[in-house]
Design an enzyme around this catalytic site. Sequence first.
Site, short mmCIF file in Angstrom:
data_model
loop_
_atom_site.label_atom_id
_atom_site.label_comp_id
_atom_site.label_asym_id
_atom_site.label_seq_id
_atom_site.Cartn_x
_atom_site.Cartn_y
_atom_site.Cartn_z
N GLU A 28 -11.81 -12.40 61.05
CA GLU A 28 -11.22 -11.63 62.14
C GLU A 28 -11.51 -12.22 63.51
O GLU A 28 -11.27 -11.58 64.53
CB GLU A 28 -11.67 -10.16 62.05
N GLY A 97 -5.70 -9.60 43.28
CA GLY A 97 -5.71 -8.23 42.77
C GLY A 97 -7.05 -7.52 42.90
O GLY A 97 -7.16 -6.33 42.59
N GLY A 99 -8.71 -6.81 45.69
CA GLY A 99 -8.61 -5.82 46.76
C GLY A 99 -7.94 -4.54 46.29
O GLY A 99 -8.37 -3.44 46.63
N TYR A 133 -0.51 -2.98 52.20
CA TYR A 133 -0.42 -1.55 52.51
C TYR A 133 1.03 -1.07 52.47
O TYR A 133 1.31 0.05 52.02
CB TYR A 133 -1.08 -1.25 53.85
#
Length: 163
Positions: A28, A97, A99, A133
Amino acid sequence: MSNLTIRRGQEADLPQVLALIQELAEYERAPHEVTNTLADMQRDGFGPEPIFKFFVAEQPEGRIIGIALYYTAYSTWKGRMLYLEDLVVTEDLRGTGIGKRLFDAVVAEARHTGANRMKWQVLEWNEPAIGFYKKIGANLDPEWHNGNLTAEQLLAYPCEVVQ
């Protein structure tokens, strides 16, 4: 990754969890922002008043390759909610997969605890996470801005102590 185990986090996991948090901060673009310590996490997750819990994705040899750290929060409109603070999978295994399996564990926990809502944040440039999401049908709300005060701002803020 069929030989992978998703399980509740334990105090002994914290060194690997903190390493994944630091890896996330690098991703990040904010490695200097991590001020959390192992002692802080031991106190806050396993002390007399725990304020967070987590799930881990663990390989058979004991290597933790993913975490989902969450806590209970409260909405004045909806009541009990579960807040997913961070979902992290080590960089070389993202998109496999893991996550989703961690996310599924948190959703199951939200159901189990009677949460009326589950919330989280995602950075606007994190396209892989946003895609995930959207794929699961989550609401990504463009109307809300995130607010925060740093430790320094909290100390500088003029307020009276309420007893």
